[in-house]
Design a protein around this motif. Structure first.
Motif, PDB file in Angstrom:
ATOM      1  N   PHE A   3      73.949  31.545  -2.381  1.00 48.48           N
ATOM      2  CA  PHE A   3      73.705  30.107  -2.289  1.00 48.48           C
ATOM      3  C   PHE A   3      72.689  29.625  -3.324  1.00 48.48           C
ATOM      4  O   PHE A   3      72.680  28.449  -3.681  1.00 48.48           O
ATOM      5  CB  PHE A   3      73.247  29.744  -0.881  1.00 48.48           C
ATOM      6  N   MET A   4      71.844  30.524  -3.820  1.00 49.38           N
ATOM      7  CA  MET A   4      70.892  30.138  -4.847  1.00 49.38           C
ATOM      8  C   MET A   4      71.606  29.674  -6.113  1.00 49.38           C
ATOM      9  O   MET A   4      71.285  28.636  -6.684  1.00 49.38           O
ATOM     10  CB  MET A   4      69.973  31.314  -5.168  1.00 49.38           C
ATOM     11  N   SER A   5      72.582  30.442  -6.553  1.00 48.59           N
ATOM     12  CA  SER A   5      73.319  30.066  -7.757  1.00 48.59           C
ATOM     13  C   SER A   5      74.081  28.764  -7.544  1.00 48.59           C
ATOM     14  O   SER A   5      74.130  27.911  -8.438  1.00 48.59           O
ATOM     15  CB  SER A   5      74.294  31.184  -8.148  1.00 48.59           C
ATOM     16  N   LEU A   6      74.668  28.617  -6.358  1.00 51.26           N
ATOM     17  CA  LEU A   6      75.399  27.388  -6.057  1.00 51.26           C
ATOM     18  C   LEU A   6      74.462  26.184  -6.063  1.00 51.26           C
ATOM     19  O   LEU A   6      74.807  25.114  -6.579  1.00 51.26           O
ATOM     20  CB  LEU A   6      76.090  27.519  -4.701  1.00 51.26           C
ATOM     21  N   LEU A   7      73.260  26.358  -5.526  1.00 54.87           N
ATOM     22  CA  LEU A   7      72.276  25.284  -5.542  1.00 54.87           C
ATOM     23  C   LEU A   7      71.943  24.880  -6.976  1.00 54.87           C
ATOM     24  O   LEU A   7      71.811  23.682  -7.284  1.00 54.87           O
ATOM     25  CB  LEU A   7      71.008  25.718  -4.809  1.00 54.87           C
ATOM     26  N   GLY A   8      71.812  25.855  -7.864  1.00 53.34           N
ATOM     27  CA  GLY A   8      71.536  25.546  -9.260  1.00 53.34           C
ATOM     28  C   GLY A   8      72.607  24.670  -9.870  1.00 53.34           C
ATOM     29  O   GLY A   8      72.309  23.715 -10.593  1.00 53.34           O
ATOM     30  N   GLY A   9      73.872  24.972  -9.564  1.00 53.28           N
ATOM     31  CA  GLY A   9      74.963  24.163 -10.074  1.00 53.28           C
ATOM     32  C   GLY A   9      74.951  22.750  -9.537  1.00 53.28           C
ATOM     33  O   GLY A   9      75.218  21.789 -10.267  1.00 53.28           O
ATOM     34  N   LEU A  10      74.594  22.600  -8.256  1.00 55.45           N
ATOM     35  CA  LEU A  10      74.567  21.269  -7.642  1.00 55.45           C
ATOM     36  C   LEU A  10      73.410  20.428  -8.175  1.00 55.45           C
ATOM     37  O   LEU A  10      73.592  19.257  -8.508  1.00 55.45           O
ATOM     38  CB  LEU A  10      74.468  21.398  -6.120  1.00 55.45           C
ATOM     39  N   VAL A  11      72.223  21.010  -8.262  1.00 53.51           N
ATOM     40  CA  VAL A  11      71.072  20.265  -8.772  1.00 53.51           C
ATOM     41  C   VAL A  11      71.281  19.919 -10.242  1.00 53.51           C
ATOM     42  O   VAL A  11      70.857  18.858 -10.721  1.00 53.51           O
ATOM     43  CB  VAL A  11      69.765  21.063  -8.583  1.00 53.51           C
ATOM     44  N   GLY A  12      71.996  20.788 -10.953  1.00 56.40           N
ATOM     45  CA  GLY A  12      72.258  20.543 -12.360  1.00 56.40           C
ATOM     46  C   GLY A  12      73.253  19.440 -12.636  1.00 56.40           C
ATOM     47  O   GLY A  12      73.559  19.166 -13.783  1.00 56.40           O
ATOM     48  N   LEU A  51      59.889  34.542 -12.064  1.00 55.82           N
ATOM     49  CA  LEU A  51      61.209  33.967 -11.849  1.00 55.82           C
ATOM     50  C   LEU A  51      61.121  32.457 -11.716  1.00 55.82           C
ATOM     51  O   LEU A  51      61.937  31.716 -12.255  1.00 55.82           O
ATOM     52  CB  LEU A  51      61.859  34.569 -10.598  1.00 55.82           C
ATOM     53  N   ALA A  52      60.098  31.976 -10.981  1.00 55.49           N
ATOM     54  CA  ALA A  52      59.926  30.535 -10.812  1.00 55.49           C
ATOM     55  C   ALA A  52      59.693  29.856 -12.151  1.00 55.49           C
ATOM     56  O   ALA A  52      60.308  28.835 -12.457  1.00 55.49           O
ATOM     57  CB  ALA A  52      58.755  30.244  -9.856  1.00 55.49           C
ATOM     58  N   ALA A  53      58.801  30.431 -12.945  1.00 54.28           N
ATOM     59  CA  ALA A  53      58.487  29.830 -14.237  1.00 54.28           C
ATOM     60  C   ALA A  53      59.702  29.820 -15.152  1.00 54.28           C
ATOM     61  O   ALA A  53      60.047  28.801 -15.763  1.00 54.28           O
ATOM     62  CB  ALA A  53      57.335  30.588 -14.897  1.00 54.28           C
ATOM     63  N   GLY A  76      69.576  28.328 -10.340  1.00 54.05           N
ATOM     64  CA  GLY A  76      69.259  28.391  -8.913  1.00 54.05           C
ATOM     65  C   GLY A  76      67.788  28.682  -8.668  1.00 54.05           C
ATOM     66  O   GLY A  76      67.145  28.041  -7.841  1.00 54.05           O
ATOM     67  N   GLY A  77      67.245  29.663  -9.418  1.00 55.67           N
ATOM     68  CA  GLY A  77      65.820  29.952  -9.294  1.00 55.67           C
ATOM     69  C   GLY A  77      64.978  28.761  -9.689  1.00 55.67           C
ATOM     70  O   GLY A  77      63.965  28.453  -9.052  1.00 55.67           O
ATOM     71  N   GLY A  78      65.402  28.067 -10.747  1.00 55.80           N
ATOM     72  CA  GLY A  78      64.673  26.879 -11.179  1.00 55.80           C
ATOM     73  C   GLY A  78      64.743  25.759 -10.163  1.00 55.80           C
ATOM     74  O   GLY A  78      63.744  25.089  -9.898  1.00 55.80           O
ATOM     75  N   ALA A  79      65.931  25.543  -9.585  1.00 66.02           N
ATOM     76  CA  ALA A  79      66.098  24.481  -8.593  1.00 66.02           C
ATOM     77  C   ALA A  79      65.225  24.741  -7.373  1.00 66.02           C
ATOM     78  O   ALA A  79      64.546  23.840  -6.869  1.00 66.02           O
ATOM     79  CB  ALA A  79      67.560  24.364  -8.188  1.00 66.02           C
ATOM     80  N   MET A  80      65.222  25.993  -6.899  1.00 62.85           N
ATOM     81  CA  MET A  80      64.431  26.322  -5.717  1.00 62.85           C
ATOM     82  C   MET A  80      62.942  26.198  -6.018  1.00 62.85           C
ATOM     83  O   MET A  80      62.167  25.697  -5.209  1.00 62.85           O
ATOM     84  CB  MET A  80      64.769  27.735  -5.247  1.00 62.85           C
ATOM     85  N   GLY A  81      62.539  26.639  -7.212  1.00 59.87           N
ATOM     86  CA  GLY A  81      61.140  26.516  -7.592  1.00 59.87           C
ATOM     87  C   GLY A  81      60.711  25.070  -7.733  1.00 59.87           C
ATOM     88  O   GLY A  81      59.633  24.673  -7.279  1.00 59.87           O
TER      89      GLY A  81
END
Length: 239
Positions: A3-12, A51-53, A76-81
């Motif tokens: 779901f992390m990768s999917l979140l990255g696609g959605l926020v992007g 990872l966050a940075a 995804g890591g960027g979106a969550m961070g």
């Protein structure tokens, strides 16, 4: 499912034309905090500050067109961070007395496990998809556009199918509210991501967002902080 990768696609930019610009605005709002609050962002991605940075940098680079080599995983890591930093800033700057103020004062994000991180990402995704359905106007053309944008962000077929199924399914507001109970950090991230998911240009969307914020226990000061960070003027919400 990742779901992390999917979140990255959605926020992007997978759900609305404004998603990218709102994420950029949020990134600009918290960019000055990257040094002092990086640990807070790192806690949102399993306690990994590096990872966050890297993830936030990749996300902002992709959103501004400066980077073409990003993957859904790095986004995804960027979106969550980014969402974690937004939550921290909104909660710490929005004390207003009472029980909510006490929750804010005591708020310190935990170093979450990868499993919890993935579970939180799923709740945020569900919230974004619910927001997209709030006005009941996800037509076939919009579905096609969303799927195309997700694939261009590097989201795999499993993720694309998941979003398609959720867009065609009933709202899951009760699941979101249950997941954010006693989690002001997750509630703030959910509201932030929901704002990024839609244009907020109909009464139905405004009513949905207002009711969601109330149901998750976010006070009007926190809501206002998040809206300022995303450059969104949504709501008549008052507690």
């Amino acid at each position: 499912m990742d779901f992390m990768s999917l979140l990255g696609g959605l926020v992007g930019g997978g759900l609305s034309p404004s998603a990218s610009s709102r994420a950029q605005s949020a990134g600009n709002s918290v960019q000055d905090l990257l040094g002092g609050l990086l640990g807070k962002a790192g806690s949102a991605v399993g306690g990994n500050d590096n990872l966050a940075a890297a993830g936030i940098g990749a996300l902002l680079g992709a959103l501004t067109g400066r980077s073409q080599s990003t993957t859904a995983n790095s986004l995804g890591g960027g979106a969550m961070g980014l969402l974690g930093m937004m939550a921290y800033k909104a909660l710490k700057n929005s004390m207003s007395g009472g029980a909510q103020s006490q929750a804010v004062e005591n708020y310190e994000p935990e170093n979450v496990t990868p499993q919890q991180q993935n579970s939180d990402a799923e709740i945020i995704i569900i919230a974004m998809i619910d927001a997209a359905k709030a006005d009941g106007q996800v037509d076939p053309d919009e579905l096609t556009k969303i799927m195309t944008q997700l694939k261009s962000s590097g989201v795999g077929q499993e993720g694309v199918n998941y979003v398609m199924t959720k867009l065609r399914s009933p709202m899951e507001t009760n699941k979101i509210i249950a997941a954010t109970k006693n989690r002001p950090d997750l509630a703030a991230q959910v509201y932030s991501a929901s704002l990024m998911a839609i244009e907020v240009d109909t009464d139905a969307e405004r009513k949905y967002l207002d009711n969601l914020a109330r149901s998750m226990g976010l006070n009007s000061n926190i809501v206002r902080q998040i809206e300022q960070m995303t450059n969104t003027q949504n709501t008549s919400y008052m507690c």
